[in-house]
Motif scaffolding. Structure first.
Motif, PDB file in Angstrom:
ATOM      1  N   ILE A  87       0.754  -1.173  -0.040  1.00  0.00           N
ATOM      2  CA  ILE A  87       0.089  -0.092   0.072  1.00  0.00           C
ATOM      3  C   ILE A  87       0.948   1.081   0.051  1.00  0.00           C
ATOM      4  O   ILE A  87       0.464   2.364  -0.701  1.00  0.00           O
ATOM      5  CB  ILE A  87      -0.864  -0.151   1.088  1.00  0.00           C
ATOM      6  N   ILE A  88       2.053   1.231   0.479  1.00  0.00           N
ATOM      7  CA  ILE A  88       3.057   2.440   0.396  1.00  0.00           C
ATOM      8  C   ILE A  88       3.499   2.639  -1.061  1.00  0.00           C
ATOM      9  O   ILE A  88       3.557   3.643  -1.353  1.00  0.00           O
ATOM     10  CB  ILE A  88       4.163   2.117   1.362  1.00  0.00           C
ATOM     11  N   TRP A  89       3.888   1.505  -1.796  1.00  0.00           N
ATOM     12  CA  TRP A  89       4.084   1.547  -2.973  1.00  0.00           C
ATOM     13  C   TRP A  89       2.735   1.988  -3.707  1.00  0.00           C
ATOM     14  O   TRP A  89       3.017   2.900  -4.940  1.00  0.00           O
ATOM     15  CB  TRP A  89       4.552   0.212  -3.627  1.00  0.00           C
ATOM     16  N   ASN A  90       1.716   1.806  -3.777  1.00  0.00           N
ATOM     17  CA  ASN A  90       0.696   2.023  -4.431  1.00  0.00           C
ATOM     18  C   ASN A  90       0.397   3.801  -4.225  1.00  0.00           C
ATOM     19  O   ASN A  90       0.134   4.338  -5.090  1.00  0.00           O
ATOM     20  CB  ASN A  90      -0.776   1.344  -3.898  1.00  0.00           C
ATOM     21  N   THR A  91       0.527   3.768  -2.939  1.00  0.00           N
ATOM     22  CA  THR A  91       0.336   5.622  -2.597  1.00  0.00           C
ATOM     23  C   THR A  91       1.272   6.333  -3.213  1.00  0.00           C
ATOM     24  O   THR A  91       0.991   7.371  -3.769  1.00  0.00           O
ATOM     25  CB  THR A  91       0.377   5.450  -1.061  1.00  0.00           C
ATOM     26  N   VAL A  92       2.545   5.781  -3.215  1.00  0.00           N
ATOM     27  CA  VAL A  92       3.536   6.607  -3.857  1.00  0.00           C
ATOM     28  C   VAL A  92       3.397   6.800  -5.235  1.00  0.00           C
ATOM     29  O   VAL A  92       3.374   7.793  -5.871  1.00  0.00           O
ATOM     30  CB  VAL A  92       4.938   5.977  -3.399  1.00  0.00           C
ATOM     31  N   LEU A  93       3.022   5.636  -5.859  1.00  0.00           N
ATOM     32  CA  LEU A  93       2.925   5.447  -7.333  1.00  0.00           C
ATOM     33  C   LEU A  93       1.614   6.359  -7.924  1.00  0.00           C
ATOM     34  O   LEU A  93       1.737   7.312  -8.833  1.00  0.00           O
ATOM     35  CB  LEU A  93       2.590   4.139  -7.729  1.00  0.00           C
ATOM     36  N   PHE A  94       0.669   6.372  -7.150  1.00  0.00           N
ATOM     37  CA  PHE A  94      -0.677   7.229  -7.349  1.00  0.00           C
ATOM     38  C   PHE A  94      -0.230   8.731  -7.271  1.00  0.00           C
ATOM     39  O   PHE A  94      -0.395   9.438  -8.309  1.00  0.00           O
ATOM     40  CB  PHE A  94      -1.839   6.896  -6.629  1.00  0.00           C
ATOM     41  N   ALA A  95       0.437   9.059  -6.106  1.00  0.00           N
ATOM     42  CA  ALA A  95       0.611  10.546  -5.962  1.00  0.00           C
ATOM     43  C   ALA A  95       1.827  11.132  -6.629  1.00  0.00           C
ATOM     44  O   ALA A  95       1.461  12.151  -7.047  1.00  0.00           O
ATOM     45  CB  ALA A  95       1.072  10.655  -4.356  1.00  0.00           C
ATOM     46  N   CYS A  96       2.727  10.477  -6.882  1.00  0.00           N
ATOM     47  CA  CYS A  96       3.934  10.771  -7.688  1.00  0.00           C
ATOM     48  C   CYS A  96       3.389  11.033  -9.348  1.00  0.00           C
ATOM     49  O   CYS A  96       3.710  12.054 -10.024  1.00  0.00           O
ATOM     50  CB  CYS A  96       5.153  10.260  -7.481  1.00  0.00           C
TER      51      CYS A  96
END
Length: 317
Positions: A87-96
């Motif tokens: 979920i950290i990876w998903n969050t960073v991917l979406f946000a960036c």
């Protein structure tokens, strides 16, 4: 030399007196701000006492004062949990992805819109593209679900025009869901973000364009050597300030579009906290995750404001 020293002394004295006056005179302005300060204090600062739950094994029947302390237990479990890394990876991917595209596309669109000479057409286009910003994700999600469903108009168009054998599962396939989340957010926000760059364009000295035109520069050369360099400082400010949102992937959008079948590819920190805290009753663990996100976000915001000040001279205080 003595004249310079006396002048500097006088200037310092004037600035000090202006600062003193600035804090004494506008008491009415401070009074006007007071309701907003109280609102923020009641709804943003008082609830911060709940952070204690992150270090407790919170029980609703015992309350914060009676729940046993467990120290960093929930933080250790958080970092040992493989799903938390996802979920950290998903969050960073979406946000960036949203941050980058919401810089490039509004910047480019502002340059193109600046070349339109018909003011009525220009204002109409600007109004149309920033109108979606004012619609909530509850409304837009319902529209997107209908449009992107397997029997929706988008799949019917793709199958009839491009001859696809089967419809695309936009909101059920992990890869397509990620693309849908990113590009639907850009579509919704790029028009409103364009206003920032249009405001910066309005501040460019027209004499620069006149001098370039006298020198024989066309519209392309003027854009390349005047418009873009003039917008770069604003682009840097917006980019650095956007660093603070690296862990904010828009809860409203993801929550209204995702489903259990794409949790692995679509779950973000905020939706995870919502499910763990409010639906599963794991209040302490959800608080620990939320506190982790808040600390990282605060650090990034401080860094971004320092970078904005050093690179572009932007500051709030």
């Amino acid at each position: 030399m003595e004249n310079k020293l006396s002048l500097n002394t006088n200037l310092k004295a004037i600035r000090k007196s202006e600062k003193r006056k600035g804090y004494k005179i506008p008491w009415t302005l401070h009074l006007m701000v007071l309701p907003a300060v109280l609102f923020v204090f009641v709804f943003s600062y008082l609830p911060m006492s709940g952070i204690i739950m992150a270090f407790q094994d919170y029980k609703a029947n015992l309350g914060i004062t009676g729940s046993p302390w467990v120290g960093l237990k929930h933080f250790r479990y958080m970092f040992e949990n493989d799903y938390f890394v996802k979920i950290i990876w998903n969050t960073v991917l979406f946000a960036c992805s949203k941050v980058v595209l919401n810089l490039i596309i509004p910047f480019t669109f502002a340059l193109l819109l600046n070349e339109v000479r018909n003011m009525g057409f220009k204002r109409s286009i600007q109004t149309l593209v920033y109108l979606p910003h004012f619609l909530s994700w509850v409304i837009l999600s319902g529209i997107l679900i209908d449009l992107l469903s397997q029997t929706g108009i988008v799949n019917q168009f793709l199958m009839s025009v491009f001859g696809l054998d089967k419809p695309i599962f936009f909101l059920g396939d992990g890869t397509w869901f990620r693309l849908t989340i990113i590009f639907s957010d850009v579509w919704k926000e790029f028009g409103f973000n364009t206003i920032i760059f249009l405001a910066a364009l309005a501040g460019i000295n027209p004499a620069l364009y006149e001098a370039a035109e006298v020198d024989g520069a066309g519209r392309f050369k003027q854009t390349l050597h005047i418009t873009i360099p003039s917008l770069v400082p604003m682009l840097i400010v917006v980019a650095t300030l956007a660093l603070g949102n690296v862990l904010n992937a828009n809860f409203d959008q993801v929550f209204n579009l995702y489903s259990p079948m794409i949790y692995q590819q679509g779950d973000i920190i905020d939706t995870f906290v919502y499910r763990e805290g409010l639906l599963s009753g794991q209040f302490s663990f959800a608080t620990a995750v939320s506190l982790f996100k808040s600390v990282i976000s605060l650090t990034l915001i401080v860094i971004s404001y320092r970078l904005a000040f050093k690179v572009a001279g932007y500051r709030i205080f």
